[in-house]
Design a protein around this motif. Sequence first.
Motif, mmCIF file in Angstrom:
data_model
loop_
_atom_site.group_PDB
_atom_site.id
_atom_site.type_symbol
_atom_site.label_atom_id
_atom_site.label_comp_id
_atom_site.label_asym_id
_atom_site.label_seq_id
_atom_site.Cartn_x
_atom_site.Cartn_y
_atom_site.Cartn_z
ATOM 1 N N UNK A 56 -7.312 32.777 2.083
ATOM 2 C CA UNK A 56 -7.234 34.007 2.860
ATOM 3 C C UNK A 56 -5.846 34.613 2.843
ATOM 4 N N UNK A 57 -4.826 33.771 2.976
ATOM 5 C CA UNK A 57 -3.439 34.261 2.927
ATOM 6 C C UNK A 57 -3.143 34.870 1.559
ATOM 7 N N UNK A 58 -3.618 34.238 0.497
ATOM 8 C CA UNK A 58 -3.403 34.788 -0.847
ATOM 9 C C UNK A 58 -4.009 36.177 -0.988
ATOM 10 N N UNK A 59 -5.153 36.381 -0.381
ATOM 11 C CA UNK A 59 -5.793 37.703 -0.465
ATOM 12 C C UNK A 59 -5.082 38.717 0.426
ATOM 13 N N UNK A 60 -4.795 38.344 1.658
ATOM 14 C CA UNK A 60 -4.184 39.273 2.614
ATOM 15 C C UNK A 60 -2.784 39.686 2.179
ATOM 16 N N UNK A 61 -2.045 38.770 1.566
ATOM 17 C CA UNK A 61 -0.683 39.106 1.124
ATOM 18 C C UNK A 61 -0.666 39.759 -0.254
ATOM 19 N N UNK A 62 -1.826 39.893 -0.877
ATOM 20 C CA UNK A 62 -1.897 40.561 -2.172
ATOM 21 C C UNK A 62 -1.278 39.763 -3.303
ATOM 22 N N UNK A 64 -0.630 38.166 -6.730
ATOM 23 C CA UNK A 64 -0.910 38.749 -8.051
ATOM 24 C C UNK A 64 -2.202 38.213 -8.652
ATOM 25 N N UNK A 65 -2.438 36.892 -8.534
ATOM 26 C CA UNK A 65 -3.639 36.290 -9.091
ATOM 27 C C UNK A 65 -4.896 36.893 -8.454
ATOM 28 N N UNK A 66 -4.852 37.113 -7.154
ATOM 29 C CA UNK A 66 -6.010 37.685 -6.458
ATOM 30 C C UNK A 66 -6.229 39.137 -6.872
ATOM 31 N N UNK A 67 -5.146 39.889 -6.987
ATOM 32 C CA UNK A 67 -5.267 41.281 -7.418
ATOM 33 C C UNK A 67 -5.896 41.344 -8.803
ATOM 34 N N UNK A 68 -5.437 40.488 -9.705
ATOM 35 C CA UNK A 68 -5.997 40.464 -11.060
ATOM 36 C C UNK A 68 -7.478 40.096 -11.051
ATOM 37 N N UNK A 69 -7.830 39.139 -10.214
ATOM 38 C CA UNK A 69 -9.230 38.717 -10.133
ATOM 39 C C UNK A 69 -10.105 39.856 -9.640
ATOM 40 N N UNK A 70 -9.705 40.518 -8.568
ATOM 41 C CA UNK A 70 -10.512 41.603 -8.019
ATOM 42 C C UNK A 70 -10.565 42.793 -8.972
ATOM 43 N N UNK A 71 -9.474 43.050 -9.674
ATOM 44 C CA UNK A 71 -9.480 44.124 -10.673
ATOM 45 C C UNK A 71 -10.412 43.776 -11.833
ATOM 46 N N UNK A 72 -10.454 42.492 -12.208
ATOM 47 C CA UNK A 72 -11.339 42.095 -13.307
ATOM 48 C C UNK A 72 -12.812 42.260 -12.921
ATOM 49 N N UNK A 73 -13.105 42.218 -11.622
ATOM 50 C CA UNK A 73 -14.465 42.451 -11.142
ATOM 51 C C UNK A 73 -14.733 43.948 -10.917
ATOM 52 N N UNK A 74 -13.720 44.767 -11.056
ATOM 53 C CA UNK A 74 -13.792 46.205 -10.762
ATOM 54 C C UNK A 74 -14.111 46.464 -9.288
ATOM 55 N N UNK A 75 -13.658 45.561 -8.414
ATOM 56 C CA UNK A 75 -13.846 45.738 -6.977
ATOM 57 C C UNK A 75 -12.647 46.490 -6.413
ATOM 58 N N UNK A 76 -12.851 47.331 -5.424
ATOM 59 C CA UNK A 76 -11.718 48.021 -4.806
ATOM 60 C C UNK A 76 -10.775 47.010 -4.138
ATOM 61 N N UNK A 77 -9.513 47.333 -4.127
ATOM 62 C CA UNK A 77 -8.507 46.419 -3.572
ATOM 63 C C UNK A 77 -8.764 46.124 -2.097
ATOM 64 N N UNK A 78 -9.289 47.089 -1.358
ATOM 65 C CA UNK A 78 -9.513 46.871 0.066
ATOM 66 C C UNK A 78 -10.473 45.719 0.326
ATOM 67 N N UNK A 79 -11.393 45.466 -0.626
ATOM 68 C CA UNK A 79 -12.328 44.355 -0.418
ATOM 69 C C UNK A 79 -11.595 43.016 -0.421
ATOM 70 N N UNK A 80 -10.528 42.916 -1.197
ATOM 71 C CA UNK A 80 -9.732 41.696 -1.230
ATOM 72 C C UNK A 80 -9.112 41.436 0.147
ATOM 73 N N UNK A 81 -8.560 42.487 0.750
ATOM 74 C CA UNK A 81 -7.938 42.341 2.072
ATOM 75 C C UNK A 81 -8.981 42.022 3.147
ATOM 76 N N UNK A 82 -10.140 42.682 3.062
ATOM 77 C CA UNK A 82 -11.213 42.424 4.023
ATOM 78 C C UNK A 82 -11.694 40.978 3.919
ATOM 79 N N UNK A 83 -11.950 40.526 2.697
ATOM 80 C CA UNK A 83 -12.418 39.144 2.517
ATOM 81 C C UNK A 83 -11.363 38.139 2.955
ATOM 82 N N UNK A 84 -10.092 38.438 2.688
ATOM 83 C CA UNK A 84 -9.014 37.554 3.124
ATOM 84 C C UNK A 84 -8.963 37.441 4.641
ATOM 85 N N UNK A 85 -9.116 38.566 5.322
ATOM 86 C CA UNK A 85 -9.118 38.551 6.784
ATOM 87 C C UNK A 85 -10.320 37.774 7.321
ATOM 88 N N UNK A 86 -11.484 37.983 6.702
ATOM 89 C CA UNK A 86 -12.674 37.243 7.118
ATOM 90 C C UNK A 86 -12.513 35.742 6.884
#
Length: 124
Positions: free
Chosen positions: A21-27, A29-51
């Motif tokens: 969760x901390x990796x996602x909420x703090x953005x 690089x690995x998480x950003x790359x993963x979410x971009x590779x899925x073509x998911x919006x960046x906000x979903x990474x932050x939402x999932x990290x918070x959850x």
Amino acid sequence: MKKVLGYIFLVMLAGVFVMTGVNKVTGAEMMIETFESFSYPTWTMYLLGALELLSAAGLLVPRTRILASGVLTFILIGAVGSHLIYAQYEAVPFPAVLLVATIGVLLVSLRQLEEEESMEMVQA
């Protein structure tokens, strides 16, 4: 002894979700790359990290354990599915193991709730 081992397992599982969760909420690089590779919006990474962070805390509180493990189960189904859909097979084992663990916590918690309710009915 069984309860102590159960709490140790829950603390370790919660710790894993705090880290992810901390990796996602703090953005991270690995998480950003993963979410971009899925073509998911960046906000979903932050939402999932918070959850994940909220659910990690929820795992440690008996009253919220069912909800927390349920939320984490759905998140992990999405993670495993995303890695499979985008052919990132090497990334599947980690969320798959966590998925099995959270389903286990969910089932044990539901069973405990059922036992508590049946005990209350017997006493009434």
